[in-house]
Design a protein around this motif. Structure first.
Motif, PDB file in Angstrom:
ATOM      1  N   ASN A 185      -2.024   2.578 -17.552  1.00  0.00           N
ATOM      2  CA  ASN A 185      -2.745   2.290 -16.306  1.00  0.00           C
ATOM      3  C   ASN A 185      -3.628   3.465 -15.911  1.00  0.00           C
ATOM      4  OD1 ASN A 185      -1.734  -0.375 -15.063  1.00  0.00           O
ATOM      5  ND2 ASN A 185       0.169   0.640 -15.656  1.00  0.00           N
ATOM      6  N   ASP A 186      -4.671   3.167 -15.136  1.00  0.00           N
ATOM      7  CA  ASP A 186      -5.538   4.232 -14.613  1.00  0.00           C
ATOM      8  C   ASP A 186      -4.799   5.069 -13.570  1.00  0.00           C
ATOM      9  OD1 ASP A 186      -8.156   3.427 -15.923  1.00  0.00           O
ATOM     10  OD2 ASP A 186      -7.622   1.577 -14.885  1.00  0.00           O
ATOM     11  N   ILE A 187      -3.966   4.399 -12.759  1.00  0.00           N
ATOM     12  CA  ILE A 187      -3.125   5.085 -11.777  1.00  0.00           C
ATOM     13  C   ILE A 187      -1.680   4.761 -12.123  1.00  0.00           C
ATOM     14  CG2 ILE A 187      -2.470   5.262  -9.350  1.00  0.00           C
ATOM     15  CD1 ILE A 187      -5.319   4.501  -8.618  1.00  0.00           C
ATOM     16  N   VAL A 188      -0.942   5.763 -12.562  1.00  0.00           N
ATOM     17  CA  VAL A 188       0.442   5.565 -12.997  1.00  0.00           C
ATOM     18  C   VAL A 188       1.390   6.062 -11.912  1.00  0.00           C
ATOM     19  CG1 VAL A 188       2.171   6.102 -14.740  1.00  0.00           C
ATOM     20  CG2 VAL A 188      -0.233   5.865 -15.408  1.00  0.00           C
ATOM     21  N   LEU A 189       2.261   5.160 -11.442  1.00  0.00           N
ATOM     22  CA  LEU A 189       3.262   5.503 -10.439  1.00  0.00           C
ATOM     23  C   LEU A 189       4.642   5.439 -11.075  1.00  0.00           C
ATOM     24  CD1 LEU A 189       1.914   3.485  -7.365  1.00  0.00           C
ATOM     25  CD2 LEU A 189       1.706   5.943  -7.777  1.00  0.00           C
ATOM     26  N   ASN A 190       5.407   6.495 -10.923  1.00  0.00           N
ATOM     27  CA  ASN A 190       6.743   6.568 -11.516  1.00  0.00           C
ATOM     28  C   ASN A 190       7.772   5.932 -10.594  1.00  0.00           C
ATOM     29  OD1 ASN A 190       5.932   8.171 -13.866  1.00  0.00           O
ATOM     30  ND2 ASN A 190       5.499   9.758 -12.346  1.00  0.00           N
ATOM     31  N   ASP A 191       7.556   4.664 -10.317  1.00  0.00           N
ATOM     32  CA  ASP A 191       8.378   3.929  -9.362  1.00  0.00           C
ATOM     33  C   ASP A 191       8.960   2.722 -10.090  1.00  0.00           C
ATOM     34  OD1 ASP A 191       9.400   2.328  -7.348  1.00  0.00           O
ATOM     35  OD2 ASP A 191       7.742   2.651  -5.969  1.00  0.00           O
ATOM     36  N   SER A 192      10.276   2.713 -10.266  1.00  0.00           N
ATOM     37  CA  SER A 192      10.922   1.642 -11.033  1.00  0.00           C
ATOM     38  C   SER A 192      10.820   0.283 -10.344  1.00  0.00           C
ATOM     39  CB  SER A 192      12.395   1.988 -11.273  1.00  0.00           C
ATOM     40  OG  SER A 192      13.089   2.139 -10.041  1.00  0.00           O
ATOM     41  N   SER A 193      10.464   0.261  -9.062  1.00  0.00           N
ATOM     42  CA  SER A 193      10.393  -1.008  -8.336  1.00  0.00           C
ATOM     43  C   SER A 193       9.019  -1.672  -8.440  1.00  0.00           C
ATOM     44  CB  SER A 193      10.751  -0.795  -6.862  1.00  0.00           C
ATOM     45  OG  SER A 193       9.820   0.064  -6.234  1.00  0.00           O
ATOM     46  N   ILE A 194       8.071  -1.023  -9.105  1.00  0.00           N
ATOM     47  CA  ILE A 194       6.770  -1.667  -9.295  1.00  0.00           C
ATOM     48  C   ILE A 194       6.658  -2.165 -10.732  1.00  0.00           C
ATOM     49  CG2 ILE A 194       5.760  -0.126  -7.572  1.00  0.00           C
ATOM     50  CD1 ILE A 194       4.168   1.158  -9.825  1.00  0.00           C
ATOM     51  N   SER A 195       5.761  -3.121 -10.952  1.00  0.00           N
ATOM     52  CA  SER A 195       5.600  -3.739 -12.265  1.00  0.00           C
ATOM     53  C   SER A 195       4.846  -2.814 -13.207  1.00  0.00           C
ATOM     54  CB  SER A 195       4.862  -5.072 -12.118  1.00  0.00           C
ATOM     55  OG  SER A 195       5.585  -5.947 -11.279  1.00  0.00           O
ATOM     56  N   ARG A 196       4.927  -3.152 -14.486  1.00  0.00           N
ATOM     57  CA  ARG A 196       4.259  -2.316 -15.501  1.00  0.00           C
ATOM     58  C   ARG A 196       2.756  -2.277 -15.245  1.00  0.00           C
ATOM     59  NH1 ARG A 196       6.894  -1.113 -20.135  1.00  0.00           N
ATOM     60  NH2 ARG A 196       5.097  -1.517 -21.464  1.00  0.00           N
ATOM     61  N   VAL A 197       2.181  -3.436 -14.942  1.00  0.00           N
ATOM     62  CA  VAL A 197       0.791  -3.501 -14.472  1.00  0.00           C
ATOM     63  C   VAL A 197       0.853  -4.266 -13.155  1.00  0.00           C
ATOM     64  CG1 VAL A 197      -1.576  -4.178 -14.980  1.00  0.00           C
ATOM     65  CG2 VAL A 197      -0.048  -3.538 -16.853  1.00  0.00           C
ATOM     66  N   HIS A 198       0.825  -3.536 -12.050  1.00  0.00           N
ATOM     67  CA  HIS A 198       1.162  -4.101 -10.747  1.00  0.00           C
ATOM     68  C   HIS A 198      -0.042  -4.668  -9.995  1.00  0.00           C
ATOM     69  CE1 HIS A 198       4.298  -4.111  -7.484  1.00  0.00           C
ATOM     70  NE2 HIS A 198       3.213  -4.328  -6.760  1.00  0.00           N
ATOM     71  N   ALA A 199      -1.152  -3.914  -9.990  1.00  0.00           N
ATOM     72  CA  ALA A 199      -2.310  -4.324  -9.182  1.00  0.00           C
ATOM     73  C   ALA A 199      -3.602  -3.810  -9.807  1.00  0.00           C
ATOM     74  CB  ALA A 199      -2.171  -3.801  -7.753  1.00  0.00           C
ATOM     75  N   ARG A 200      -4.693  -4.411  -9.365  1.00  0.00           N
ATOM     76  CA  ARG A 200      -6.024  -3.989  -9.822  1.00  0.00           C
ATOM     77  C   ARG A 200      -6.832  -3.545  -8.608  1.00  0.00           C
ATOM     78  NH1 ARG A 200      -7.910  -8.524 -12.188  1.00  0.00           N
ATOM     79  NH2 ARG A 200      -8.917  -9.232 -10.271  1.00  0.00           N
ATOM     80  N   VAL A 201      -7.580  -2.478  -8.781  1.00  0.00           N
ATOM     81  CA  VAL A 201      -8.448  -1.964  -7.731  1.00  0.00           C
ATOM     82  C   VAL A 201      -9.893  -2.059  -8.205  1.00  0.00           C
ATOM     83  CG1 VAL A 201      -9.108   0.071  -6.405  1.00  0.00           C
ATOM     84  CG2 VAL A 201      -6.704  -0.388  -6.831  1.00  0.00           C
ATOM     85  N   ARG A 202     -10.749  -2.561  -7.339  1.00  0.00           N
ATOM     86  CA  ARG A 202     -12.179  -2.640  -7.669  1.00  0.00           C
ATOM     87  C   ARG A 202     -12.974  -1.865  -6.617  1.00  0.00           C
ATOM     88  NH1 ARG A 202     -15.701  -6.442 -10.144  1.00  0.00           N
ATOM     89  NH2 ARG A 202     -13.959  -7.899 -10.427  1.00  0.00           N
ATOM     90  N   LEU A 203     -13.785  -0.923  -7.071  1.00  0.00           N
ATOM     91  CA  LEU A 203     -14.686  -0.196  -6.182  1.00  0.00           C
ATOM     92  C   LEU A 203     -16.112  -0.518  -6.610  1.00  0.00           C
ATOM     93  CD1 LEU A 203     -15.271   1.801  -3.922  1.00  0.00           C
ATOM     94  CD2 LEU A 203     -15.003   3.668  -5.561  1.00  0.00           C
ATOM     95  N   GLN A 204     -16.812  -1.237  -5.747  1.00  0.00           N
ATOM     96  CA  GLN A 204     -18.170  -1.674  -6.070  1.00  0.00           C
ATOM     97  C   GLN A 204     -19.005  -1.664  -4.798  1.00  0.00           C
ATOM     98  OE1 GLN A 204     -18.422  -5.638  -7.750  1.00  0.00           O
ATOM     99  NE2 GLN A 204     -20.294  -5.157  -8.832  1.00  0.00           N
TER     100      GLN A 204
END
Length: 249
Positions: A185-204
């Motif tokens: 992932n572009d932003i990696v969180l070391n949180d076992s309660s979140i999914s492997r690929v949890h969310a997508r962020v778009r900046l446009q």
């Protein structure tokens, strides 16, 4: 909560050296600004064509915190007022005049605690943007031209307020980024309660959007579960046990 770290870091940059000497307790300037923004959003009122937000903010502090901030009280009140106005403009909220910010001592509060009361007050004084020649209407909905005269912030980031990665800051770049536990992932969180690929962020076009990618525990923005939502400076995002603050510098 946060007073100078959403709009916070803008304010902390301005006062960084001086405020570091003044604020010795647990309450920091960024916490006050961030809290004021969230209180503004919570107290909005939707009419037929407009969304109104309060134009009066009474910030209650403990005696200890009030005495620490007292040397810069006027300047600090003005800074928070400008921050609220800029945030309201970005969200297309309507304010009756310029936000008025006052500070009071509340003997029921301990050092580090903070309470903000808001209300709508009548005003005959419209918001006057610096160098504005013509008088604006008393009820002011910020236009793009007026907004451009307010302090502009261009760099987005997520500040981790809670969770295993507390204290970390992740810069957001234009385009698409993913957030999750997986190292790819572009932003990696070391949180076992979140999914492997949890969310997508778009900046446009300076517009930031977050989308839940069918995660196990979902995405919560300002206390509300979302599938997809635009987010703004000062918003709080919860992913699993992690709380992220949206920062725009």
């Amino acid at each position: 909560m946060s007073f100078l770290r959403s709009v916070e870091e803008k304010l902390e940059t301005v006062y960084e050296r001086w405020i570091g000497k003044i604020f010795k307790g647990p309450l920091k300037p960024g916490e006050i600004a961030g809290k004021a923004i969230r209180v503004m959003i919570r107290n909005k009122k939707v009419s037929i064509n407009k969304t109104y937000v309060p134009n009066y903010y009474q910030i209650n502090l403990s005696k200890e915190d009030y005495l620490q901030i007292q040397p810069i009280l006027d300047s600090f009140s003005e800074e928070i007022s400008e921050t609220l106005a800029a945030n309201a403009a970005e969200r297309s909220f309507t304010i009756l005049g310029k936000p008025l910010v006052t500070f009071e001592i509340n003997s029921e509060l301990s050092q580090g605690q903070l309470k903000i009361n808001t209300k709508y007050v009548e005003t005959k004084s419209p918001v006057i943007i610096e160098d504005e020649k013509k008088v604006l209407e008393d009820t002011l909905t910020f236009s793009k031209q007026q907004t451009s005269r307010l302090p502009v912030q261009n760099d987005w980031s997520f500040q981790v307020l809670q969770g295993p990665d507390k204290g970390k800051k992740f810069r957001i770049i234009s385009g698409l980024m993913t957030i999750g536990r997986k190292p790819e992932n572009d932003i990696v969180l070391n949180d076992s309660s979140i999914s492997r690929v949890h969310a997508r962020v778009r900046l446009q076009s300076n517009k930031l959007t977050i989308t839940d990618l069918d995660s196990t525990n979902g995405v919560v923005v300002n206390g509300l579960p979302i599938k997809e939502s635009q987010v703004f400076a000062g918003d709080e995002i919860i992913l699993g046990q992690s709380k992220l603050l949206v920062v725009k510098e």
